[in-house]
Scaffold this motif. Sequence first.
Motif, PDB file in Angstrom:
ATOM      1  N   GLY A 239      16.946  13.524  43.322  1.00  0.00           N
ATOM      2  CA  GLY A 239      17.836  14.549  43.866  1.00  0.00           C
ATOM      3  C   GLY A 239      17.353  15.943  43.511  1.00  0.00           C
ATOM      4  N   GLY A 240      18.298  16.862  43.327  1.00  0.00           N
ATOM      5  CA  GLY A 240      17.950  18.256  43.063  1.00  0.00           C
ATOM      6  C   GLY A 240      17.099  18.425  41.826  1.00  0.00           C
ATOM      7  N   ALA A 241      17.385  17.675  40.767  1.00  0.00           N
ATOM      8  CA  ALA A 241      16.607  17.793  39.534  1.00  0.00           C
ATOM      9  C   ALA A 241      15.322  16.979  39.627  1.00  0.00           C
ATOM     10  CB  ALA A 241      17.438  17.334  38.335  1.00  0.00           C
ATOM     11  N   GLY A 242      15.439  15.740  40.078  1.00  0.00           N
ATOM     12  CA  GLY A 242      14.272  14.857  40.129  1.00  0.00           C
ATOM     13  C   GLY A 242      13.198  15.371  41.068  1.00  0.00           C
ATOM     14  N   GLY A 243      13.620  15.860  42.242  1.00  0.00           N
ATOM     15  CA  GLY A 243      12.651  16.376  43.207  1.00  0.00           C
ATOM     16  C   GLY A 243      11.879  17.548  42.624  1.00  0.00           C
ATOM     17  N   ALA A 244      12.596  18.472  41.985  1.00  0.00           N
ATOM     18  CA  ALA A 244      11.937  19.650  41.407  1.00  0.00           C
ATOM     19  C   ALA A 244      11.059  19.256  40.229  1.00  0.00           C
ATOM     20  CB  ALA A 244      12.982  20.677  40.964  1.00  0.00           C
TER      21      ALA A 244
ATOM     22  N   VAL B 263       2.228  11.634  39.086  1.00  0.00           N
ATOM     23  CA  VAL B 263       3.681  11.429  38.954  1.00  0.00           C
ATOM     24  C   VAL B 263       4.137  10.257  39.812  1.00  0.00           C
ATOM     25  CG1 VAL B 263       5.944  12.489  39.370  1.00  0.00           C
ATOM     26  CG2 VAL B 263       4.046  13.885  38.505  1.00  0.00           C
ATOM     27  N   LEU B 264       5.048   9.453  39.267  1.00  0.00           N
ATOM     28  CA  LEU B 264       5.737   8.416  40.048  1.00  0.00           C
ATOM     29  C   LEU B 264       7.241   8.700  40.015  1.00  0.00           C
ATOM     30  CD1 LEU B 264       5.663   5.655  41.600  1.00  0.00           C
ATOM     31  CD2 LEU B 264       6.217   4.590  39.396  1.00  0.00           C
ATOM     32  N   VAL B 265       7.846   8.817  41.191  1.00  0.00           N
ATOM     33  CA  VAL B 265       9.303   8.976  41.288  1.00  0.00           C
ATOM     34  C   VAL B 265       9.909   7.595  41.521  1.00  0.00           C
ATOM     35  CG1 VAL B 265      11.183  10.001  42.630  1.00  0.00           C
ATOM     36  CG2 VAL B 265       9.073  11.305  42.236  1.00  0.00           C
TER      37      VAL B 265
ATOM     38  N   GLU C  48      21.275  24.309  38.591  1.00  0.00           N
ATOM     39  CA  GLU C  48      20.844  23.594  37.386  1.00  0.00           C
ATOM     40  C   GLU C  48      19.727  22.588  37.683  1.00  0.00           C
ATOM     41  OE1 GLU C  48      23.375  20.490  36.165  1.00  0.00           O
ATOM     42  OE2 GLU C  48      22.783  20.539  34.061  1.00  0.00           O
ATOM     43  N   GLY C  49      19.887  21.843  38.795  1.00  0.00           N
ATOM     44  CA  GLY C  49      18.900  20.795  39.125  1.00  0.00           C
ATOM     45  C   GLY C  49      17.487  21.348  39.192  1.00  0.00           C
ATOM     46  N   PRO C  50      17.221  22.278  40.118  1.00  0.00           N
ATOM     47  CA  PRO C  50      15.844  22.786  40.203  1.00  0.00           C
ATOM     48  C   PRO C  50      15.403  23.612  38.995  1.00  0.00           C
ATOM     49  CG  PRO C  50      17.263  23.849  41.841  1.00  0.00           C
ATOM     50  CD  PRO C  50      18.045  22.724  41.240  1.00  0.00           C
ATOM     51  N   ILE C  51      16.335  24.306  38.328  1.00  0.00           N
ATOM     52  CA  ILE C  51      15.932  25.097  37.155  1.00  0.00           C
ATOM     53  C   ILE C  51      15.401  24.182  36.057  1.00  0.00           C
ATOM     54  CG2 ILE C  51      16.795  26.445  35.182  1.00  0.00           C
ATOM     55  CD1 ILE C  51      18.725  27.830  37.147  1.00  0.00           C
ATOM     56  N   PHE C  52      16.213  23.226  35.653  1.00  0.00           N
ATOM     57  CA  PHE C  52      15.798  22.399  34.521  1.00  0.00           C
ATOM     58  C   PHE C  52      14.873  21.268  34.958  1.00  0.00           C
ATOM     59  CE2 PHE C  52      19.423  24.753  32.905  1.00  0.00           C
ATOM     60  CZ  PHE C  52      18.879  25.242  31.729  1.00  0.00           C
TER      61      PHE C  52
END
Lengths: 636, 230
Positions: free
Chosen positions: A19-24, A36-38, A416-420
């Motif tokens: 999602g927002g955090a994982g993608g970033a 990287v592996l998602v 928060e997602g993309p920042i962290f």
Amino acid sequence: MSAIETEWRDYDVIVVGSGGAGGAAAHAATEAGARVLVVSKDPIGCSDTKIAEGVTTVRASAEDGDTEAVLSENLRIAGGDLPPPEITRAFAQDTEDAYNWLRRHGVRPRIDQARGTPRTLPIPLGGHAHRRSIGHDNGGLAFGHAAWNAVVQGIDYLEDAWFLDIVTEPGADGPAVRGGIVYDAIRGCFVAVRAPAVIIAAGGLSTLYYPKTDTMRGNTGDSYALALRAGADLVDMEQTQFLPFCLTAPPSYEGLLVGEPATAGFLGVLRDARGKVLLDAVMVRTRAECSAAIVRAVADGRGTERGGCYLDLTGNVKAERSGVYYKNFMETSLAGVMSTVRQALGRKAAAFQEIWEVRPGAHYAMGGARVNEHGSTITDNGADNGAPAVRGLFAAGQAMGGVFGANRLGSTSLAEGPIFGARAGRAAAELARAGNSMADPVFETHLAPYRNMLGHAGSKPASALIRRLQEACWNGIGPARTGDGMDDFMAELSDIRRDADDAAIGPEALWNQSFIDAIELANMLDTAEAVARAAQDRPQSLGAHIRLDGPDASLLFAKTHSVVVRRDADGDWTLSHAARPPTSWRRLLGYAIRDRKRKAALKLLRLLPVAAQDRILEKRYRATMGAIAQPDAEAA
Amino acid sequence: MKVELVTWREGREDSVTFEYQPREEGERPMALDVLLQARATALPDLAFRYGCRNRNCGICTIDVNGRPRIACRARVRDGDRLSAPGTLPVVRDLVARRDGVARQMRGRLPNGVRGNDLDVEAPEDYHALTACIECYACLDGCPMHARNFEDGTERRDEAGAYRWGNPFSLLKLQRIRLDPVATEAQKADALANAEDLGLDACRTCPGCKCGVGINLKGKVVEALLEAAEV
């Protein structure tokens, strides 16, 4: 035992969640040179970010004077002083970079032509000192697409793949990550991934409270359970945000979001079941304050049959000219919400001519893995309370704790997602460069119990145990908590744990639903227990943690602490406190006075005759929204 | 209310008649409500996908009477038949394997767009296309997507990607062409990719249907075909 193959893979960084955090995170780690592996159990990008209302925080987007210090302090004060300052500062520093990253991947705001910058909502959301929340067409969808684009265009991933556990090995300075094990449901195999770094970005825990939630089904607490089992600390787990205004009915719509405190407008109020005003000046209150008002009224027997209260927005449209602005504000800023209201409650409700029955719904976990500002898991080893907890283990987004403490302000989680995520991605890539030695037997030890679960001849369906746990969570560790209620909850939890050992699990390798249910149940049990233990440790109400049987915690002159929960290698739980630096009482007093003034102004406004309200409000709306044509003017 | 649920296990299709018990008087349940109740009562390990219950996440798409519907917002009637989406291979019960669609976009999307000032307004059609929830309802009846299954064999590459495109993949590419921040080279690549994915199939097709009401024919297919003519 069943024949299921294990596939072996090697990477530098595993990202759990897309999602927002994982993608970033995945994108930042890749850009920093890591392989990287998602791993995502839902299709890529299908996350809370994607289904959000699409309003995000960008500091200084509309007003001068919106400094890093102001935003950082807004977060800390809303969060009851629980957020560590280095984390809120990191948030305040990076909002623009994160937003630009999203824009590089397709998020397009409307532009304020006069300023040449993205157009913000006309009203600061509750607890924000400035207008800095930017809404988007089609809600969070473009944010979800950004995560999808960033991953799908060129990063390796597995979807429909349940990340089972982090593999660690003990070392001289504590445990270190060696990789992870995965159940790939659409290919019907286990995947053992050797990697020196894992970033947990697998979202929240709101499914503990299903169906009283507006978030994705996949929020089964995986993030926290994975972190706990790997030996990491969790902080602030008692702090689950319940959005105050979610639907009680009809059944297909139960739990869905229908508004924010700010969308109550200048004249929106909360009423109890008999119509008496429960809370006024709703617009300037935090989510936690509104939720508390509803659950306390329900506990006092003043709620509706379905355990809710009424959100009365009719005052906003009684005055003709300003009413046009209010309707426009709602339809443009919260199009998704308004469509839900129209379908569920009907056209009159959506025109604000009828009151809406609402009840808090689980929305967001403020707590999570205890990390530093780079997303690296940390612990308190006596000498150093920022010592690495598990080397190579990171968390970002809802999985991490610390950014929001006891209450999260509106529009902050999409930032928060993309920042962290980006911070954790960079830090993980750097760690991975240091190299790592692998030991395959360690993986087999981790895999064996999962292998043995397949074909387990039990008598209980895990899906039924999940529903039992969900009901218990709402009653015991939901928005209204008591000591007795939580004792009962802990007893029920151990009952369900016992029954979980007797779960019936099919032998099949391909999309084994009973196996999936069993592993999600295990995650839900671990996470629910972490929430309950932290909640039992806090006898006073604070932020989103509401104790019906205890006093409110006062922030003035008080020493604040976060509750830390961890589990050792034998499965024993330990609780401790992490001291947090308090905001000075002068600053707090300043905020309290400003807050009182804003509330008093709204109370006064409500007492004025409609014509006077209309004049004042039209002017205020016009100042931020620009002039909107009145229907009568069009007719003429 | 009786509803037929089609299950798929170990390569065999089966069907179960499930009697839905309304939760309140006069309830008109959604397909998802039926599936959830079936799992809670008669079929505890029934496999199906869902996410947000609010028509936003796009993952609960199933077939109702053979046509794709978003289960959380599709009202069911007595005698309806619920099954896995017929446009993709079934994995179990109502779950189909979706990943071949996304995987075909690897290498076909820019790694970020960098051609312009970020504070430039996007055209209305761009915003119209961000409404896509990735429900894959548009795969139904698509001749381009059908080419992946010609002669009864599925065409995927080693990574699992489908060879031929669909309205969704075209929408992703058209969005780049409408993006004021994308470079001219990125826009040209998008068009070339649309052609490589089989855009030609659209010339003789009467048009596609979007699960959430995006005008795919007008805003995606015709725009791409027109650009391809030039």
